[in-house]
Design a protein around this motif. Structure first.
Motif, short mmCIF file in Angstrom:
data_model
loop_
_atom_site.label_atom_id
_atom_site.label_comp_id
_atom_site.label_asym_id
_atom_site.label_seq_id
_atom_site.Cartn_x
_atom_site.Cartn_y
_atom_site.Cartn_z
N THR A 180 0.85 -1.19 0.00
CA THR A 180 0.00 0.00 0.00
C THR A 180 0.89 1.24 0.00
O THR A 180 2.04 1.20 0.43
CB THR A 180 -0.92 0.06 1.24
OG1 THR A 180 -0.13 0.18 2.42
CG2 THR A 180 -1.83 -1.16 1.32
N VAL A 181 0.33 2.33 -0.51
CA VAL A 181 1.01 3.63 -0.45
C VAL A 181 -0.04 4.69 -0.11
O VAL A 181 -1.23 4.51 -0.37
CB VAL A 181 1.70 4.01 -1.77
CG1 VAL A 181 2.88 3.11 -2.06
CG2 VAL A 181 0.71 4.03 -2.93
N SER A 182 0.42 5.80 0.46
CA SER A 182 -0.47 6.92 0.73
C SER A 182 -0.31 7.97 -0.36
O SER A 182 0.69 7.99 -1.09
CB SER A 182 -0.14 7.54 2.09
OG SER A 182 1.16 8.14 2.06
N ILE A 183 -1.28 8.85 -0.46
CA ILE A 183 -1.18 9.96 -1.41
C ILE A 183 0.03 10.83 -1.08
O ILE A 183 0.75 11.29 -1.97
CB ILE A 183 -2.47 10.79 -1.41
CG1 ILE A 183 -3.65 9.97 -1.96
CG2 ILE A 183 -2.29 12.07 -2.24
CD1 ILE A 183 -3.53 9.56 -3.40
N GLN A 184 0.29 11.02 0.20
CA GLN A 184 1.43 11.84 0.61
C GLN A 184 2.74 11.25 0.09
O GLN A 184 3.63 11.98 -0.35
CB GLN A 184 1.49 11.96 2.12
CG GLN A 184 2.62 12.87 2.61
CD GLN A 184 2.62 13.03 4.11
OE1 GLN A 184 1.90 12.32 4.81
NE2 GLN A 184 3.44 13.94 4.62
#
Length: 293
Positions: A180-184
Motif C-alpha cells: 500500500t502507499v499513501s497519497i502523501q
C-alpha cells in the motif's frame, strides 16, 4: 425533391468531386450530375458553381446541404427503426473506455458473437463523459462504464463487476515492493494520466485534492498502450485497474491506503426505444454477468 437526389447532392458536396461521389455511391457520373440539375431546376437556384477544377458550393448550395444532411440522417434513423420492427437491424452500438475494453470486453465480445453471429457489435472507445454524451444523443445503445457517480434517476444501470484502481509503477521502482502507499508518499511522483473526460482522471485528482495536494502530471494520453509503456519503462507512475496491472509482467499495482474501489456496469438511457437486438444483448449481458462475474 426525391431522397436519392439529396443523397447524390450531399455525396458530391462531401467528396468535392462528382466522379468520387459516383464511385462512392456505385452509380454513374451522369446520374449524379442529372440529380443536381433537377434540384436546381426545381428550386430555381444554383447549388453548385461549375469551374475548370470541378465546382464550388454556392451560398444556396451550402444552406441546402446542411438541411439535406439532417433529412438524410432522419431518414436513416427511420429506416433503422422500421428495420428493427421487422427484426432486420442487426447492429448494436456499444461504448467502452479503454481500460474496461482491455480486461472485461474481449471475452464478453467472443461469447456474444458466438451466440449471435448475425448481429454486429460495434464498439466505440472513449472517456466516460464522451460516451455518456453519445448515449444521451442515442448514438450509442449501451456503454460499459464506471458507475460510482452515475445517478440511477438518469440512467438504467446493470451492475457487472467491481474492481480497484491501484497506483502502478515499474518492477524496478523503489515502491514496487510495497503493498500500500499513501497519497502523501506519491505526491511528487511523475504521473501519466488519461485525458480530461475519463472517469479515472476525475477520481484521482479528487483523491489528491482531498489530501491537500496536486498530482505531478507529466503527460496526458487517451491511449492505454501509451500509459502502459510509460509506466513499464519507468518514465512515470500511473493508475490502472488491478485486473489489468496483474496481467502486465513489468508493472506492479499497489493499493492506496484508502482503496479506490470502482463499480462497473452496463448503462443505457431511460425511456429509450429498445431495439430487438439491443434487448437480446441486454438479456445476454445479464446471463453473462451471472455466470462469469
Amino acid at each position: 425533391m426525391k431522397l436519392h437526389q439529396l443523397q447524390y447532392f450531399c455525396a458530391a458536396c462531401r467528396s468535392g468531386n462528382i466522379t468520387r461521389a459516383a464511385a462512392e455511391l456505385h452509380v454513374s457520373q451522369p446520374s449524379i450530375s442529372m440529380a443536381i440539375r433537377e434540384l436546381e431546376n426545381e428550386f430555381g437556384v444554383l447549388l453548385l458553381q461549375r469551374n475548370n477544377k470541378g465546382f464550388e458550393i454556392t451560398r444556396e448550395g451550402t444552406y441546402f446541404y446542411e438541411r439535406a444532411m439532417v433529412l438524410l440522417e432522419q431518414a436513416d434513423e427511420l429506416n433503422q427503426m422500421m428495420c428493427d420492427m421487422g427484426n432486420q437491424r442487426k447492429r448494436i452500438n456499444l461504448g467502452i473506455p479503454p481500460m474496461i475494453g482491455t480486461f472485461l470486453f474481449p471475452k464478453m465480445y467472443r461469447e456474444f458473437r458466438k451466440a449471435f453471429p448475425e448481429v454486429m457489435l460495434n464498439s466505440r472507445e472513449g472517456g466516460s463523459r464522451y460516451l455518456l454524451e453519445m448515449l444521451d444523443d442515442s448514438t450509442l445503445d449501451f456503454a460499459i462504464l464506471p458507475t460510482n457517480q452515475l445517478s440511477e434517476d438518469a440512467y438504467n444501470i446493470l451492475k457487472m463487476t467491481d474492481t480497484e484502481t491501484v497506483f502502478c509503477v515499474s518492477k524496478d521502482h523503489p515502491l514496487a515492493n510495497r503493498e500500500t502507499v499513501s497519497i502523501q508518499e506519491i505526491k511528487e511522483e511523475p504521473l501519466i494520466m488519461f485525458n480530461d473526460g475519463f472517469y479515472q482522471n476525475v477520481v484521482i485528482k479528487e483523491r489528491f485534492e482531498k489530501e491537500g495536494y496536486r498530482p505531478n502530471i507529466l503527460h496526458y494520453s487517451s491511449q492505454f498502450y501509451t500509459i502502459r509503456e510509460f509506466i513499464s519503462d519507468g518514465i512515470t507512475g500511473g493508475f490502472m485497474f488491478r485486473d489489468i496491472a496483474q496481467a502486465v509482467p513489468d508493472i506492479k499495482g499497489i493499493s492506496l491506503e484508502d482503496p479506490l474501489h470502482i463499480q462497473i456496469g452496463l448503462v443505457w438511457k431511460k425511456n429509450q426505444h429498445m431495439f430487438h437486438d439491443a434487448a437480446r444483448f441486454l438479456e445476454f449481458t445479464k446471463k453473462y454477468v451471472k455466470s462469469n462475474m
